[in-house]
Design a protein around this motif. Structure first.
Motif, PDB file in Angstrom:
ATOM      1  N   THR A 131      35.416  56.337  47.175  1.00 30.41           N
ATOM      2  CA  THR A 131      36.284  56.299  45.999  1.00 30.41           C
ATOM      3  C   THR A 131      35.854  55.174  45.071  1.00 30.41           C
ATOM      4  O   THR A 131      35.587  54.058  45.527  1.00 30.41           O
ATOM      5  CB  THR A 131      37.761  56.089  46.400  1.00 30.41           C
ATOM      6  OG1 THR A 131      38.183  57.181  47.198  1.00 30.41           O
ATOM      7  CG2 THR A 131      38.648  55.991  45.162  1.00 30.41           C
ATOM      8  N   LEU A 132      35.793  55.479  43.788  1.00 32.19           N
ATOM      9  CA  LEU A 132      35.464  54.480  42.774  1.00 32.19           C
ATOM     10  C   LEU A 132      36.722  54.128  41.989  1.00 32.19           C
ATOM     11  O   LEU A 132      37.328  54.990  41.359  1.00 32.19           O
ATOM     12  CB  LEU A 132      34.395  55.019  41.813  1.00 32.19           C
ATOM     13  CG  LEU A 132      34.093  54.168  40.575  1.00 32.19           C
ATOM     14  CD1 LEU A 132      33.500  52.812  40.985  1.00 32.19           C
ATOM     15  CD2 LEU A 132      33.148  54.902  39.623  1.00 32.19           C
ATOM     16  N   LEU A 133      37.151  52.852  42.078  1.00 33.85           N
ATOM     17  CA  LEU A 133      38.268  52.352  41.282  1.00 33.85           C
ATOM     18  C   LEU A 133      37.730  51.613  40.073  1.00 33.85           C
ATOM     19  O   LEU A 133      36.758  50.866  40.176  1.00 33.85           O
ATOM     20  CB  LEU A 133      39.156  51.413  42.102  1.00 33.85           C
ATOM     21  CG  LEU A 133      40.000  52.019  43.219  1.00 33.85           C
ATOM     22  CD1 LEU A 133      40.930  50.956  43.789  1.00 33.85           C
ATOM     23  CD2 LEU A 133      40.804  53.200  42.724  1.00 33.85           C
ATOM     24  N   VAL A 134      38.388  51.813  38.940  1.00 37.23           N
ATOM     25  CA  VAL A 134      37.939  51.216  37.692  1.00 37.23           C
ATOM     26  C   VAL A 134      39.100  50.503  37.007  1.00 37.23           C
ATOM     27  O   VAL A 134      40.207  51.042  36.922  1.00 37.23           O
ATOM     28  CB  VAL A 134      37.370  52.291  36.737  1.00 37.23           C
ATOM     29  CG1 VAL A 134      37.030  51.676  35.384  1.00 37.23           C
ATOM     30  CG2 VAL A 134      36.136  52.932  37.343  1.00 37.23           C
ATOM     31  N   LEU A 135      38.857  49.274  36.576  1.00 43.17           N
ATOM     32  CA  LEU A 135      39.827  48.519  35.788  1.00 43.17           C
ATOM     33  C   LEU A 135      39.265  48.339  34.386  1.00 43.17           C
ATOM     34  O   LEU A 135      38.229  47.697  34.194  1.00 43.17           O
ATOM     35  CB  LEU A 135      40.096  47.156  36.427  1.00 43.17           C
ATOM     36  CG  LEU A 135      40.973  46.188  35.624  1.00 43.17           C
ATOM     37  CD1 LEU A 135      42.376  46.754  35.471  1.00 43.17           C
ATOM     38  CD2 LEU A 135      41.030  44.827  36.289  1.00 43.17           C
ATOM     39  N   ASP A 136      39.926  48.925  33.405  1.00 40.11           N
ATOM     40  CA  ASP A 136      39.526  48.799  32.005  1.00 40.11           C
ATOM     41  C   ASP A 136      39.943  47.413  31.515  1.00 40.11           C
ATOM     42  O   ASP A 136      41.134  47.131  31.358  1.00 40.11           O
ATOM     43  CB  ASP A 136      40.203  49.894  31.186  1.00 40.11           C
ATOM     44  CG  ASP A 136      39.728  49.941  29.747  1.00 40.11           C
ATOM     45  OD1 ASP A 136      39.614  48.857  29.130  1.00 40.11           O
ATOM     46  OD2 ASP A 136      39.499  51.041  29.230  1.00 40.11           O
ATOM     47  N   ARG A 137      38.984  46.536  31.280  1.00 35.81           N
ATOM     48  CA  ARG A 137      39.280  45.150  30.904  1.00 35.81           C
ATOM     49  C   ARG A 137      40.137  45.062  29.646  1.00 35.81           C
ATOM     50  O   ARG A 137      41.138  44.336  29.609  1.00 35.81           O
ATOM     51  CB  ARG A 137      37.981  44.375  30.706  1.00 35.81           C
ATOM     52  CG  ARG A 137      37.125  44.195  31.959  1.00 35.81           C
ATOM     53  CD  ARG A 137      35.872  43.393  31.633  1.00 35.81           C
ATOM     54  NE  ARG A 137      34.918  43.344  32.728  1.00 35.81           N
ATOM     55  CZ  ARG A 137      34.898  42.401  33.662  1.00 35.81           C
ATOM     56  NH1 ARG A 137      35.795  41.444  33.646  1.00 35.81           N
ATOM     57  NH2 ARG A 137      33.977  42.422  34.619  1.00 35.81           N
ATOM     58  N   ALA A 138      39.737  45.765  28.602  1.00 33.99           N
ATOM     59  CA  ALA A 138      40.443  45.665  27.319  1.00 33.99           C
ATOM     60  C   ALA A 138      41.868  46.189  27.414  1.00 33.99           C
ATOM     61  O   ALA A 138      42.812  45.565  26.929  1.00 33.99           O
ATOM     62  CB  ALA A 138      39.671  46.430  26.249  1.00 33.99           C
ATOM     63  N   LYS A 139      42.028  47.336  28.078  1.00 31.19           N
ATOM     64  CA  LYS A 139      43.359  47.931  28.206  1.00 31.19           C
ATOM     65  C   LYS A 139      44.287  47.027  29.014  1.00 31.19           C
ATOM     66  O   LYS A 139      45.450  46.809  28.642  1.00 31.19           O
ATOM     67  CB  LYS A 139      43.256  49.307  28.866  1.00 31.19           C
ATOM     68  CG  LYS A 139      44.592  50.034  28.989  1.00 31.19           C
ATOM     69  CD  LYS A 139      44.422  51.359  29.713  1.00 31.19           C
ATOM     70  CE  LYS A 139      43.585  52.323  28.914  1.00 31.19           C
ATOM     71  NZ  LYS A 139      43.518  53.670  29.558  1.00 31.19           N
ATOM     72  N   ALA A 140      43.774  46.504  30.128  1.00 35.63           N
ATOM     73  CA  ALA A 140      44.586  45.631  30.972  1.00 35.63           C
ATOM     74  C   ALA A 140      44.945  44.335  30.243  1.00 35.63           C
ATOM     75  O   ALA A 140      46.081  43.864  30.307  1.00 35.63           O
ATOM     76  CB  ALA A 140      43.859  45.320  32.270  1.00 35.63           C
ATOM     77  N   ALA A 141      43.972  43.752  29.543  1.00 41.02           N
ATOM     78  CA  ALA A 141      44.215  42.495  28.818  1.00 41.02           C
ATOM     79  C   ALA A 141      45.255  42.693  27.723  1.00 41.02           C
ATOM     80  O   ALA A 141      46.140  41.848  27.529  1.00 41.02           O
ATOM     81  CB  ALA A 141      42.914  41.972  28.231  1.00 41.02           C
ATOM     82  N   ASP A 142      45.176  43.800  27.011  1.00 35.95           N
ATOM     83  CA  ASP A 142      46.158  44.086  25.960  1.00 35.95           C
ATOM     84  C   ASP A 142      47.555  44.262  26.552  1.00 35.95           C
ATOM     85  O   ASP A 142      48.559  43.847  25.955  1.00 35.95           O
ATOM     86  CB  ASP A 142      45.769  45.355  25.195  1.00 35.95           C
ATOM     87  CG  ASP A 142      44.576  45.144  24.279  1.00 35.95           C
ATOM     88  OD1 ASP A 142      44.244  43.974  24.006  1.00 35.95           O
ATOM     89  OD2 ASP A 142      43.987  46.150  23.836  1.00 35.95           O
ATOM     90  N   TYR A 143      47.605  44.872  27.719  1.00 35.26           N
ATOM     91  CA  TYR A 143      48.894  45.093  28.376  1.00 35.26           C
ATOM     92  C   TYR A 143      49.567  43.767  28.713  1.00 35.26           C
ATOM     93  O   TYR A 143      50.755  43.559  28.428  1.00 35.26           O
ATOM     94  CB  TYR A 143      48.672  45.915  29.641  1.00 35.26           C
ATOM     95  CG  TYR A 143      49.911  46.085  30.498  1.00 35.26           C
ATOM     96  CD1 TYR A 143      50.931  46.945  30.116  1.00 35.26           C
ATOM     97  CD2 TYR A 143      50.045  45.387  31.704  1.00 35.26           C
ATOM     98  CE1 TYR A 143      52.063  47.110  30.901  1.00 35.26           C
ATOM     99  CE2 TYR A 143      51.170  45.550  32.497  1.00 35.26           C
ATOM    100  CZ  TYR A 143      52.171  46.408  32.090  1.00 35.26           C
ATOM    101  OH  TYR A 143      53.293  46.566  32.869  1.00 35.26           O
ATOM    102  N   TYR A 144      48.812  42.834  29.290  1.00 35.83           N
ATOM    103  CA  TYR A 144      49.397  41.557  29.682  1.00 35.83           C
ATOM    104  C   TYR A 144      49.681  40.667  28.477  1.00 35.83           C
ATOM    105  O   TYR A 144      50.634  39.893  28.488  1.00 35.83           O
ATOM    106  CB  TYR A 144      48.496  40.853  30.693  1.00 35.83           C
ATOM    107  CG  TYR A 144      48.532  41.563  32.026  1.00 35.83           C
ATOM    108  CD1 TYR A 144      49.702  41.586  32.776  1.00 35.83           C
ATOM    109  CD2 TYR A 144      47.424  42.240  32.505  1.00 35.83           C
ATOM    110  CE1 TYR A 144      49.762  42.265  33.971  1.00 35.83           C
ATOM    111  CE2 TYR A 144      47.473  42.928  33.715  1.00 35.83           C
ATOM    112  CZ  TYR A 144      48.649  42.940  34.436  1.00 35.83           C
ATOM    113  OH  TYR A 144      48.718  43.625  35.627  1.00 35.83           O
TER     114      TYR A 144
END
Length: 345
Positions: A131-144
């Motif tokens: 399984t490949l998990l991916v964290l979108d840096r820009a999306k996550a940073a904007d969320y926080y």
């Protein structure tokens, strides 16, 4: 309070990004096997490190593989959160080091990190699942960054409300909630730095820093006036312990009865009937009540009873006072703290 402005850019956190976890792939993998898709050994082939954080997990089934990938991602965040210190730069260029030791302890909480998703799943011929998990840096940073902005607004409203009606005991609850939100902001801010968005972000802390907010809350608590009345304190020890319990919470009781809030603490005890001729036992009861002299209502009450004994009556009484003083400075103080944090009246 000063306003703190923080600029997040890839350049500012170059050193962090240099050591930043980008991807992991499962160990003991025969990379010569042509059946495996490229992402199993090179997750960044489709998800560039600058834009994404990736982890690969493996297991006998899809859920196990996902759990494995989450565990790898968790290792990164836990290690960085426990060991890294951030520097907050104020408008006046004064640098303040904040030690952040927030701990992500479960895959459940890790799954709550915005932007984490399952990008790929592969079932190999030998029965192993990847399984490949991916964290979108820009999306996550904007969320926080959005959560920080939301908390900023809530903190401002809480402090404004407390300042508009000085002297109310309920202001302790407003301050407690404001500080709790500020600590959450530290956590969100730190996650933001670890995620390392590829795009610049401007974040304002309307309250300046958590230290400045604590000072503002201390000023609010200093305007809350209480008086303590003690009954049954022949050795003058209970008042000292009760006052200490309030002092630990940032409140300073007075000796007179001129305050709006009256704290009545009473200790009663009597010698117990017992068949033990070698010792004397005393049953005691401690009560504490906070009354609002303006409304006439009792806002808070606490009760505790117990027994102490010794070979002489005098020593048994001494033990009673020692136990009661300990109760006031520990259990009572904690109980009172919980009440003041939650009180909304």
């Amino acid at each position: 309070m000063k306003q703190t402005k923080i600029l997040f850019t890839a350049a500012i956190f170059l050193s962090l990004a240099g050591s930043c976890f980008a991807f992991s792939s499962p160990g003991n993998l025969n990379t010569s096997t042509k059946d495996y898709p490229v992402w199993v050994t090179k997750p960044s082939s489709d998800y560039p490190e600058r834009l994404y954080i990736t982890t690969v997990g493996s297991g006998p089934d899809e859920q196990s593989a996902k759990d494995s990938a989450l565990a790898e991602l968790s290792k990164y965040f836990i290690t960085e959160i426990q060991s890294t210190q951030n520097t907050v730069i104020h408008d006046d260029q004064v640098k303040e080091t904040v030690n952040l030791a927030q701990d992500i302890t479960s895959k459940t909480k890790l799954q709550e990190i915005s932007g984490v998703k399952t990008a790929e799943v592969y079932y190999s011929k030998n029965g192993k699942v990847f399984t490949l998990l991916v964290l979108d840096r820009a999306k996550a940073a904007d969320y926080y960054a959005g959560l920080i902005e939301k908390n900023n607004s809530a903190i401002q409203k809480l402090i404004t409300a407390a300042g508009s009606k000085p002297g109310l005991l309920s202001n302790c609850s407003l301050c407690s909630k404001a500080l709790s939100l500020a600590r959450m902001n530290e956590y969100y801010y730190f996650l933001n730095t670890l995620i390392n968005s590829p795009y610049p972000q401007y974040i304002d802390f309307s309250y300046g820093s958590i230290q400045e907010l604590e000072l503002a809350c201390a000023d609010i608590r200093n305007k809350i006036f209480l008086s303590i009345n003690i009954t049954g304190d022949s050795k003058n020890k209970i008042k000292t312990a009760a006052t200490s319990a309030f002092n630990k919470l940032g409140l300073s009781p007075k000796d007179d009865n001129s305050s709006r809030y009256l704290v009545q603490v009473e200790l009663t005890f009597e010698q117990a009937d017992n068949a033990d001729s070698k010792n004397v036992y005393i049953n005691y009861e401690l009560t504490a009540v906070i009354k609002d002299t303006v409304t006439g209502s009792a806002l808070y009450s606490y009760e505790k009873s117990g027994r102490e004994g010794h070979s002489t009556l005098s020593n048994a009484q001494t033990r009673v006072y020692s136990s009661v003083c300990k109760i006031l400075t520990e259990e009572f103080s904690e109980n009172l703290s919980n009440y003041l944090s939650e009180n909304q009246k």
